[in-house]
Design a protein around this motif. Structure first.
Motif, PDB file in Angstrom:
ATOM      1  N   SER A 140       2.284  -7.696   6.702  1.00 30.06           N
ATOM      2  CA  SER A 140       2.125  -6.309   6.239  1.00 30.06           C
ATOM      3  C   SER A 140       3.093  -5.456   7.043  1.00 30.06           C
ATOM      4  O   SER A 140       3.071  -5.455   8.276  1.00 30.06           O
ATOM      5  CB  SER A 140       0.680  -5.834   6.426  1.00 30.06           C
ATOM      6  N   GLY A 145       0.813  -1.202   0.000  1.00 30.26           N
ATOM      7  CA  GLY A 145       0.000   0.000   0.000  1.00 30.26           C
ATOM      8  C   GLY A 145       0.849   1.255   0.000  1.00 30.26           C
ATOM      9  O   GLY A 145       2.028   1.241  -0.407  1.00 30.26           O
ATOM     10  N   ASP A 154      -0.908   3.077   5.253  1.00 34.65           N
ATOM     11  CA  ASP A 154      -1.395   1.702   5.156  1.00 34.65           C
ATOM     12  C   ASP A 154      -0.478   0.769   5.945  1.00 34.65           C
ATOM     13  O   ASP A 154       0.742   0.980   6.010  1.00 34.65           O
ATOM     14  CB  ASP A 154      -1.435   1.244   3.696  1.00 34.65           C
TER      15      ASP A 154
END
Length: 305
Positions: free
Chosen positions: A59, A31, A35
């Motif tokens: 992530s 992202g 994000d």
């Protein structure tokens, strides 16, 4: 942080494990801005359950307090993926974990306990600073909701046990991870139950000395297939080791009678070659003797470890 941290996840497709097609577009992209995956999408695993494919991945956003977290994406065709709007799903439990290393989720169905398991690499707060690597465990019945992380394995052997996997072959269970320490290598443990206790085999390394961050694929026929090898400068056996590696001819991990693991080429690879090539052996150190093409001996004071 280097740009190489901003990783994408791509995919390749094969119907025979020999011929592969590279997809033009990434399966999952990082992202931007705030994000949770703005720095990159990192190692994860994919399972099929509850009517669709589920990808659990790291992530990463180094601007956040917990830079590494576990996120989720789904797909119906393995090509097009949709990120879960709830991301990130799982964060480190800072009651007993450090907040920096929390990555490499591995998900599988535990038939004995009738639930999904997710192991995650982490670091505990106590112990020698370079030996705090551990694995934590989350469980789920629907692949959507997961229990809070609990400590699963704390070997005090490594900085962080990267790219862990747990799988069953025959009657034994195997825990595989990459040891990030002065003895960098993918190693494994053996148990009769997925909760352990885990024993160390006499030869703990899986495949070669610099085999690292290896992930495998479970076939419908029960095979456990790896397709990764480290690379050297100049593609030479004598070149300096590189940090990365290459996808190569897949090979299968299989259990020996004593429960230890070994590697062999998959039959598909053996059948794909129809021409014999002459080979020769070159000893680099020690007093080597060859006997035709069938045997080699070496006089050594120590071992070959």
């Amino acid at each position: 942080y280097p740009e190489r941290n901003r990783n994408y996840i791509y995919h390749i497709i094969s119907k025979d494990l020999i011929n592969w097609e590279e997809c033009d577009q990434p399966a999952l992209s990082p992202g931007f801005g705030d994000d949770c995956d703005a720095t990159g999408v990192w190692t994860g695993s994919i399972v099929y359950g509850c009517g669709k494919f589920h990808m659990y991945y790291v992530s990463c956003n180094f601007a956040h307090h917990n830079p590494q977290k576990i996120s989720h994406a789904t797909s119906t065709d393995l090509i097009h993926w949709e990120k879960d709007p709830r991301n990130p799903l799982i964060k480190p439990n800072e009651d007993f974990m450090e907040d920096q290393d929390f990555r490499d989720p591995n998900v599988f169905w535990n038939e004995k306990e009738q639930c999904w398991w997710m192991t995650i690499s982490c670091r505990v707060k106590d112990g020698p600073v370079r030996r705090r690597g551990a694995l934590c465990l989350c469980t789920s019945t629907d692949l959507e909701n997961w229990t809070a992380p609990e400590l699963f394995n704390t070997p005090y052997l490594t900085d962080c046990p990267e790219c862990s996997e747990i799988f069953q072959l025959g009657e034994k269970w195997y825990l595989v991870y990459s040891r990030f320490s002065e003895m960098v290598q993918t190693i494994y443990f053996v148990a009769d139950d997925p909760r352990g206790p885990w024993r160390s085999p006499m030869t703990q390394g899986l495949d070669g000395r610099r085999f690292y961050a290896a992930k495998s694929c479970a076939g419908d026929d029960g095979r456990r297939i790896f397709g990764w090898s480290h690379e050297r400068i100049g593609d030479s056996d004598e070149g300096e080791w590189q940090w990365g590696g290459d996808f190569n001819v897949p090979r299968e991990a299989y259990p020996l009678p004593n429960g230890d693991l070994a590697f062999r080429p998959i039959p598909e690879a053996m059948q794909a070659f129809d021409q014999k090539l002459d080979t020769s052996f070159k000893g680099l150190l020690g007093n080597w003797k060859t006997y035709g093409k069938d045997a080699v001996t070496c006089e050594a004071i120590g071992t070959f470890g």
